[in-house]
Design an enzyme around this catalytic site. Structure first.
Site, PDB file in Angstrom:
ATOM      1  N   GLU A   1       0.811  -1.220   0.000  1.00  0.00           N
ATOM      2  CA  GLU A   1       0.000   0.000   0.000  1.00  0.00           C
ATOM      3  C   GLU A   1       0.846   1.272   0.000  1.00  0.00           C
ATOM      4  O   GLU A   1       0.396   2.328  -0.457  1.00  0.00           O
ATOM      5  CB  GLU A   1      -0.966   0.022   1.190  1.00  0.00           C
ATOM      6  CG  GLU A   1      -2.073  -1.032   1.113  1.00  0.00           C
ATOM      7  CD  GLU A   1      -1.669  -2.382   1.685  1.00  0.00           C
ATOM      8  OE1 GLU A   1      -0.459  -2.580   1.979  1.00  0.00           O
ATOM      9  OE2 GLU A   1      -2.558  -3.249   1.844  1.00  0.00           O
TER      10      GLU A   1
ATOM     11  N   PHE B   1     -10.938  -6.783  14.773  1.00  0.00           N
ATOM     12  CA  PHE B   1      -9.923  -7.306  13.866  1.00  0.00           C
ATOM     13  C   PHE B   1      -9.603  -6.270  12.789  1.00  0.00           C
ATOM     14  O   PHE B   1     -10.492  -5.738  12.140  1.00  0.00           O
ATOM     15  CB  PHE B   1     -10.415  -8.605  13.213  1.00  0.00           C
ATOM     16  CG  PHE B   1      -9.432  -9.156  12.209  1.00  0.00           C
ATOM     17  CD1 PHE B   1      -8.160  -9.561  12.611  1.00  0.00           C
ATOM     18  CD2 PHE B   1      -9.762  -9.241  10.870  1.00  0.00           C
ATOM     19  CE1 PHE B   1      -7.248 -10.046  11.691  1.00  0.00           C
ATOM     20  CE2 PHE B   1      -8.849  -9.734   9.940  1.00  0.00           C
ATOM     21  CZ  PHE B   1      -7.585 -10.136  10.355  1.00  0.00           C
ATOM     22  N   GLN B   2      -8.360  -5.983  12.606  1.00  0.00           N
ATOM     23  CA  GLN B   2      -7.865  -5.008  11.622  1.00  0.00           C
ATOM     24  C   GLN B   2      -8.465  -3.622  11.810  1.00  0.00           C
ATOM     25  O   GLN B   2      -8.701  -2.896  10.850  1.00  0.00           O
ATOM     26  CB  GLN B   2      -8.072  -5.515  10.188  1.00  0.00           C
ATOM     27  CG  GLN B   2      -7.205  -6.733   9.908  1.00  0.00           C
ATOM     28  CD  GLN B   2      -7.112  -7.084   8.437  1.00  0.00           C
ATOM     29  OE1 GLN B   2      -8.038  -6.836   7.683  1.00  0.00           O
ATOM     30  NE2 GLN B   2      -5.989  -7.682   8.048  1.00  0.00           N
TER      31      GLN B   2
ATOM     32  N   LYS C   1     -17.200  -0.425   6.896  1.00  0.00           N
ATOM     33  CA  LYS C   1     -17.784  -1.422   5.995  1.00  0.00           C
ATOM     34  C   LYS C   1     -19.302  -1.297   5.913  1.00  0.00           C
ATOM     35  O   LYS C   1     -19.888  -1.432   4.841  1.00  0.00           O
ATOM     36  CB  LYS C   1     -17.390  -2.812   6.493  1.00  0.00           C
ATOM     37  CG  LYS C   1     -17.817  -3.917   5.559  1.00  0.00           C
ATOM     38  CD  LYS C   1     -17.075  -5.209   5.867  1.00  0.00           C
ATOM     39  CE  LYS C   1     -17.701  -6.346   5.070  1.00  0.00           C
ATOM     40  NZ  LYS C   1     -16.842  -6.824   3.989  1.00  0.00           N
TER      41      LYS C   1
ATOM     42  N   MET D   1      24.567   9.027   1.083  1.00  0.00           N
ATOM     43  CA  MET D   1      24.444  10.348   1.695  1.00  0.00           C
ATOM     44  C   MET D   1      24.794  10.291   3.182  1.00  0.00           C
ATOM     45  O   MET D   1      25.425  11.198   3.720  1.00  0.00           O
ATOM     46  CB  MET D   1      23.029  10.900   1.493  1.00  0.00           C
ATOM     47  CG  MET D   1      22.866  12.327   1.954  1.00  0.00           C
ATOM     48  SD  MET D   1      24.054  13.414   1.156  1.00  0.00           S
ATOM     49  CE  MET D   1      23.075  14.045  -0.195  1.00  0.00           C
TER      50      MET D   1
HETATM   51  C1  LIG Z   1      12.833   5.870   4.577  1.00  0.00           C
HETATM   52  C2  LIG Z   1      14.131   6.522   4.854  1.00  0.00           C
HETATM   53  N1  LIG Z   1      14.984   5.967   5.741  1.00  0.00           N
HETATM   54  C3  LIG Z   1      16.175   6.563   6.010  1.00  0.00           C
HETATM   55  C4  LIG Z   1      16.530   7.713   5.383  1.00  0.00           C
HETATM   56  C5  LIG Z   1      17.875   8.378   5.690  1.00  0.00           C
HETATM   57  N2  LIG Z   1      18.705   8.419   4.494  1.00  0.00           N
HETATM   58  C6  LIG Z   1      18.808   9.526   3.719  1.00  0.00           C
HETATM   59  S1  LIG Z   1      19.757   9.292   2.394  1.00  0.00           S
HETATM   60  C7  LIG Z   1      20.110   7.714   2.833  1.00  0.00           C
HETATM   61  C8  LIG Z   1      20.992   6.854   1.987  1.00  0.00           C
HETATM   62  C9  LIG Z   1      20.341   6.466   0.718  1.00  0.00           C
HETATM   63  O1  LIG Z   1      21.119   5.464   0.121  1.00  0.00           O
HETATM   64  P1  LIG Z   1      20.975   5.135  -1.409  1.00  0.00           P
HETATM   65  O2  LIG Z   1      19.558   4.926  -1.750  1.00  0.00           O
HETATM   66  O3  LIG Z   1      21.915   4.064  -1.762  1.00  0.00           O
HETATM   67  O4  LIG Z   1      21.362   6.511  -2.091  1.00  0.00           O
HETATM   68  P2  LIG Z   1      22.796   7.229  -2.211  1.00  0.00           P
HETATM   69  O5  LIG Z   1      22.852   8.307  -1.172  1.00  0.00           O
HETATM   70  O6  LIG Z   1      23.848   6.194  -2.009  1.00  0.00           O
HETATM   71  O7  LIG Z   1      22.774   7.783  -3.590  1.00  0.00           O
HETATM   72  C10 LIG Z   1      19.465   7.389   4.036  1.00  0.00           C
HETATM   73  C11 LIG Z   1      19.586   6.090   4.714  1.00  0.00           C
HETATM   74  C12 LIG Z   1      15.601   8.268   4.484  1.00  0.00           C
HETATM   75  N3  LIG Z   1      15.811   9.421   3.860  1.00  0.00           N
HETATM   76  N4  LIG Z   1      14.422   7.649   4.225  1.00  0.00           N
END
Ligand SMILES: Cc1ncc(C[n+]2csc(CCOP(=O)(O)OP(=O)(O)O)c2C)c(N)n1
Ligand SMILES: [Mg+2]
Lengths: 567, 165
Positions: A52, A114-115, A164, A481
């Protein structure tokens, strides 16, 4: 007298009246009646997702790329909670979607049935508005109101929770043609006095900057932005959400500002004397340290949401209005006063000279390396090959920032990216929505190796729908990042940013019946991109990039935007 | 910037989620609520809410704008800013009423025009209405007798009509 029908039928009828042709969803016991009606309604194309969250992001991507309201449907409980990240993502970026969730029968509400989950309670802070429908009599009006609220004013997500028994109850379907909500009256027309004040500031300006935000995209004001910028010879910078609001390949474009903005955009803002900000909300990623943001500037701020104005920075001329109408009025005043283009050109000549010095001193750049593919190079090539005509979705992280920096977005609604919430796993399901809404257009998801794994199950959805999306994974083998922050600010202690198991993305593509390819050398980039862009199939291109490449310039969090770390 | 107290008069749609939305807005955005008083109005589809909060001018401006942003909020007035307004609060005070201090309680009640609304062999319940200062003063005076319980309504406020329009 309206026709008598069930609540479930009313939902489908309302979707038709609202012009909805595509919905994204996933069934379950508490929404089965609506699905029964969808079964009988071939005019509405239901896209069965695999999670979802994917439905909510796809509805969002559809909305961002088409400007229409996106619709997602889910069952009660876990179905509803799975949409939460998608709703929050849309909320933070002011995207109009309507999410319809099933709910346990009204007499069971509050019983921990439930749910059962209190989804209106859960989503209250992340929706523009939400409704729990208790009586069939209220349903037509609520459906109408939901679409109206989602799309008008500052757009945003609206959730309708539908028990529902209300889906099964019969009632009269009187669908209002129009709706008026006494407590909800967005201001569209600007105060003309304020527009005149804005003009006077611009007339006195010596070093103006035009700051374009996402509001320009949602109000469809790109042509007014361009007319104004060209008429007054203003340098233009954009927030992430504003990219495409002014052509990135235009001489007057300084590109993006803020944390990963260009040197010259940040320098221009830091030194400007008048900042005309339109549809931007001065997020901390844009301002850096607030006290040092545009310290010499008088600020004109146009926004449809009064609460965005004076929230983060002090504004001298607040203008509450729809961006398009406000800019139209401002242009009228400018034409009335009638100073010719030449006048403005002359007036800001010195300022432009200064900006060009900054531009030459530190252009956007990266170091080439014969052994590694540089991600910036991939985006540059992609821009060249697509001529800026593609719809580009991004995941979150370095991949997103390189895309924002190196793809010169020319048109509004061509960058689909989670700005406010920064949701990893957004880009790919959003690209499904974007491709559904723009058949025949080239839709590309620029992904990271981490992000793509967050909603990779939607490959099946994309294959179901025969969508020729191109997924380009900038694979650095890192949560890049986060790694970059650890490198720069945490003594290179790379805590939890490298996965021990990285799947073979080529095989994953093949397992779903898509095309998978991998490249590792710089000279492979151009030919391979050419090849996949000409394929009418879903492709995953796994691009193994320099593992420790960084995104620069970078303003460390909380620092002034002039304190940039350059390459 | 200096903090100030601010009394807001808010009209909202009388719908189930409205109050939760307002309370959630204050907790979610880190605004203070000093007191909150809700009741129906003459129009049964609207509820009236008196909300006392505090903050510097910028925060108060944000509070008002964020409230107005809610779809269910019909009207927000900063009565403190408008200046001319009446504020009232009511408290019920259960005080020990032993033989030796009944005289004193009567005297306080008379001076402040308080009502004794319930009498038991050892306690009285006293009703006091007024502005915050009056309530505080009464409570201080009754405290030595031994207060067993206090319930306060929170402030309600109303703007005065202009005397010479
Ligand atoms: C759902 C979620 N969890 C954690 C983060 C924190 N976060 C920001 S950038 C990043 C790394 C992303 O890695 P990747 O998709 O390999 O992209 P890259 O930076 O290597 O291009 C993380 C963990 C986020 N933005 N969103
Ligand atoms: Mg990565």
């Amino acid at each position: 007298m309206g026709e008598i029908m069930t609540g479930a039928r009313m939902v489908v009828e309302a979707l038709k009246r609202e012009g909805v042709e595509i919905v994204f969803g996933y069934p379950g016991g508490a929404i089965i009646d609506v699905y029964d009606e969808l079964y009988k309604t071939p005019e509405i194309h239901h896209v069965l997702v695999r999670h979802e969250q994917g439905a909510a992001h796809a509805a969002d991507g559809y909305a961002r790329s088409t400007g229409k309201v996106g619709v997602a449907i889910a069952t009660s409980g876990p179905g509803a909670t799975n949409t939460v990240t998608g709703i929050a993502t849309a909320y933070m970026d002011s995207i109009p979607i309507v999410v319809i969730t099933g709910q346990v029968p009204t007499k069971l509400i509050g019983n921990d049935a439930f749910q059962e989950v209190d989804i209106t309670g859960i989503t209250r802070p992340i929706t523009k508005h939400n409704f729990l429908v208790k009586r069939i009599e209220d349903l037509p009006r609520i459906l109408k109101a939901a679409f109206y609220i989602a799309r008008t004013g500052r757009p945003g997500p609206v959730l309708i929770d539908l028990p529902k028994d209300v889906q099964q109850a019969k009632g009269e379907f009187n669908y209002p043609e129009e709706i008026h909500l006494r407590s909800y009256n967005p201001t569209y027309e600007p105060h003309i006095k304020q527009i005149e004040k804005a003009y006077l500031l611009l007339e006195k300006a010596e070093r103006p900057v035009f700051l374009v935000g996402g509001g320009v995209i949602s109000s469809g004001a790109a042509s007014e932005v361009r007319e104004l910028a060209e008429r007054l010879n203003l340098p233009v910078t954009m927030t992430l959400m504003g990219l495409g609001g002014f052509p990135g390949d235009h001489d007057q474009s300084l590109g993006m500002l803020g944390m990963h903005g260009t040197y010259y955009a940040n320098m221009a803002v830091a030194n400007c004397d008048v900042l005309l900000a339109v549809g931007a909300r001065f997020d901390d990623r844009v301002t850096g340290k607030v006290d040092a943001f545009a310290p010499h500037a008088k600020i004109i701020h146009i926004d449809i949401d009064p609460s965005s104005i004076q929230k983060n920075v002090k504004v001298d001329v607040p203008i509450v209005a729809d961006c398009k109408r406000a800019l139209t009025r401002l242009l009228e005043v400018i034409k009335e006063v009638g100073k010719p283009k030449k006048y403005w050109k002359e007036r800001f000549k010195d300022w432009w000279e200064q900006i060009e010095i900054w531009r030459r001193r530190y252009p956007l750049t990266y170091k080439e390396d014969p052994n590694y593919i540089k991600p910036q190079f991939v985006i540059e090539k992609l821009y060249e090959l697509t001529k800026g005509e593609a719809i580009i979705c991004t995941e979150v992280g370095q991949n997103q920032m390189w895309t924002a920096q190196y793809y010169k977005f020319k048109y509004p609604r061509t960058l689909i990216s989670s700005g406010g919430l920064g949701t990893m796993g957004f880009g790919f399901p959003a690209s499904i929505g974007a491709q559904m809404g723009n058949p025949g257009k080239l839709v590309i998801d620029i992904a990271g190796d981490g992000s793509i794994q967050m909603n990779i199950q939607e490959l099946a959805t994309a294959m179901d729908q025969k969508l020729p999306i191109k997924i380009i994974i900038l694979n650095n083998g890192y949560l890049g990042m986060v790694r970059q922050w650890q490198e720069l600010f945490y003594g290179k202690r790379y805590s939890a940013v490298k996965f021990a198991t990285i799947p073979d993305f080529v095989k994953i593509a093949e397992a779903y019946g898509a095309v998978g390819m991998r490249i590792t050398k710089p000279q492979e980039v151009e030919p391979t991109l050419k090849k996949i862009l000409s394929m009418d199939k879903l492709v995953i291109l796994d691009v193994i990039i320099a593992p420790e490449e960084g995104v620069f310039p970078m303003v460390p969090a909380g620092k002034a935007t002039t304190e940039m770390i350059l390459v | 910037m200096a903090e100030r107290k601010c009394t807001l008069s808010v009209l909202v749609e009388n719908t189930p989620g409205a109050l939760a939305r307002i309370a959630g807005l204050f907790s979610g955005r880190g605004f203070n609520i000093d007191s909150l008083c809700v009741a129906e109005t003459l129009d049964p589809t609207l509820s009236h809410l008196t909300l006392v909060t505090r903050g510097d001018e910028q925060i108060i401006e944000q509070i008002i704008k964020q409230l107005r942003r809610l779809i269910d909020v019909y009207k927000v007035v900063d009565v403190t800013e408008e200046g001319d307004f009446v504020e009232r609060e009511m408290a019920l005070i259960k005080v020990r009423a032993e033989k030796e201090n009944r005289e004193e309680i009567y005297r306080i009640c008379e001076i402040f025009r308080l009502k004794i609304v319930d009498v038991s062999p050892r306690t009285y319940i006293i009703e006091v209405t007024g502005d915050k200062d009056k309530l505080d003063a009464v409570i201080e005076l009754l405290r030595p007798m031994g207060i067993k319980e206090i319930v306060r309504t929170g402030l309600i406020a109303m703007k005065r009509e202009k005397k010479n329009p």
